[in-house]
Design an enzyme around this catalytic site. Structure first.
Site, PDB file in Angstrom:
ATOM      1  N   HIS A 198      47.780 -14.523 -28.677  1.00 44.29           N
ATOM      2  CA  HIS A 198      46.803 -14.079 -27.681  1.00 44.29           C
ATOM      3  C   HIS A 198      46.878 -12.560 -27.602  1.00 44.29           C
ATOM      4  O   HIS A 198      47.915 -11.956 -27.900  1.00 44.29           O
ATOM      5  CB  HIS A 198      47.118 -14.669 -26.314  1.00 44.29           C
ATOM      6  CG  HIS A 198      46.914 -16.141 -26.229  1.00 44.29           C
ATOM      7  ND1 HIS A 198      46.825 -16.798 -25.021  1.00 44.29           N
ATOM      8  CD2 HIS A 198      46.775 -17.097 -27.175  1.00 44.29           C
ATOM      9  CE1 HIS A 198      46.643 -18.091 -25.228  1.00 44.29           C
ATOM     10  NE2 HIS A 198      46.615 -18.297 -26.534  1.00 44.29           N
TER      11      HIS A 198
ATOM     12  N   GLU B  85      47.208 -10.524 -25.143  1.00 46.70           N
ATOM     13  CA  GLU B  85      48.272 -10.019 -24.281  1.00 46.70           C
ATOM     14  C   GLU B  85      49.633 -10.081 -24.971  1.00 46.70           C
ATOM     15  O   GLU B  85      50.425  -9.139 -24.907  1.00 46.70           O
ATOM     16  CB  GLU B  85      48.361 -10.837 -22.982  1.00 46.70           C
ATOM     17  CG  GLU B  85      47.092 -10.901 -22.180  1.00 46.70           C
ATOM     18  CD  GLU B  85      46.266 -12.152 -22.479  1.00 46.70           C
ATOM     19  OE1 GLU B  85      45.966 -12.414 -23.660  1.00 46.70           O
ATOM     20  OE2 GLU B  85      45.909 -12.854 -21.523  1.00 46.70           O
TER      21      GLU B  85
ATOM     22  N   CYS C 217      46.556 -16.740 -19.348  1.00 48.75           N
ATOM     23  CA  CYS C 217      46.947 -18.151 -19.303  1.00 48.75           C
ATOM     24  C   CYS C 217      48.416 -18.245 -18.864  1.00 48.75           C
ATOM     25  O   CYS C 217      49.090 -17.222 -18.713  1.00 48.75           O
ATOM     26  CB  CYS C 217      46.746 -18.777 -20.678  1.00 48.75           C
ATOM     27  SG  CYS C 217      47.946 -18.215 -21.907  1.00 48.75           S
TER      28      CYS C 217
ATOM     29  N   CYS D  48      50.866 -16.358 -21.325  1.00 48.50           N
ATOM     30  CA  CYS D  48      50.761 -14.902 -21.230  1.00 48.50           C
ATOM     31  C   CYS D  48      51.260 -14.393 -19.882  1.00 48.50           C
ATOM     32  O   CYS D  48      51.916 -13.352 -19.805  1.00 48.50           O
ATOM     33  CB  CYS D  48      49.332 -14.463 -21.489  1.00 48.50           C
ATOM     34  SG  CYS D  48      48.793 -14.794 -23.184  1.00 48.50           S
TER      35      CYS D  48
END
Length: 174
Positions: free
Chosen positions: A77, A79, A107, A110
């Site tokens: 992801h 992040e 999410c 993260c």
């Protein structure tokens, strides 16, 4: 307006009321940078999410976009990749004087990484109504199990972030 929408509006209104004009412009600048990174991800078939990390002097130290398909990695992801890159630059897994800008509310995975990295501030654009783990669905930073109190600023360039995602998903479905 629904009760939830009124509540979210009141939080954003309070948050923005505490910002100076200059700091608001700074947040908008870095969020626009994250939006451009998200567009790059979207153009390659990834969900368009971008992330930028700046230090306490507003110097860019890391940037990334979603790369799950490209890297064949479920944890890639925006992040997560930005935190990894910033940690290498800072030679530390603690990023306490740094700010993370991300176009979509993180999410659970993260959010956990953000808390573990001890980031000083999280700024995100659009709420994530399905998996948002900062304010929308869960509130991990303020949870009793969180060992770090994360400052959060939600809603910067939210309409641009939300529109970018909606447009990308609409095009993918057609």
């Amino acid at each position: 307006m629904s009760r939830r929408v009124k509540f979210q509006y009141s939080i954003i209104k309070q948050t923005f009321a505490q910002l100076t004009y200059d700091s608001y412009l700074t947040h908008c600048h870095w969020m626009e940078h994250a939006i451009a990174l998200a567009q790059t991800a979207g153009n390659t078939g990834e969900v368009p999410v971008g992330a930028v990390i700046v230090d306490s002097q507003n110097n860019l130290i890391a940037e990334s976009c979603n790369s799950k398909k490209k890297l064949h990695d479920a944890t890639a992801h925006a992040e997560m990749l930005a935190i990894r890159a910033a940690s290498k630059v800072k030679h530390s897994h603690y990023l306490k004087n740094c700010t993370l800008y991300v176009t979509l509310e993180p999410c659970p995975m993260c959010a956990g990484a953000i808390i573990q990295a001890r980031l000083g501030l999280l700024v995100y654009g659009a709420d994530e109504p399905k998996t948002g783990s900062i304010r929308t669905v869960q509130n991990l930073p303020d949870s009793y199990c969180s060992n770090h109190r994360l400052k959060v600023l939600a809603g910067i360039k939210s309409e641009s972030c939300r529109q970018q995602l909606q447009t990308w998903f609409k095009e993918k479905r057609n």
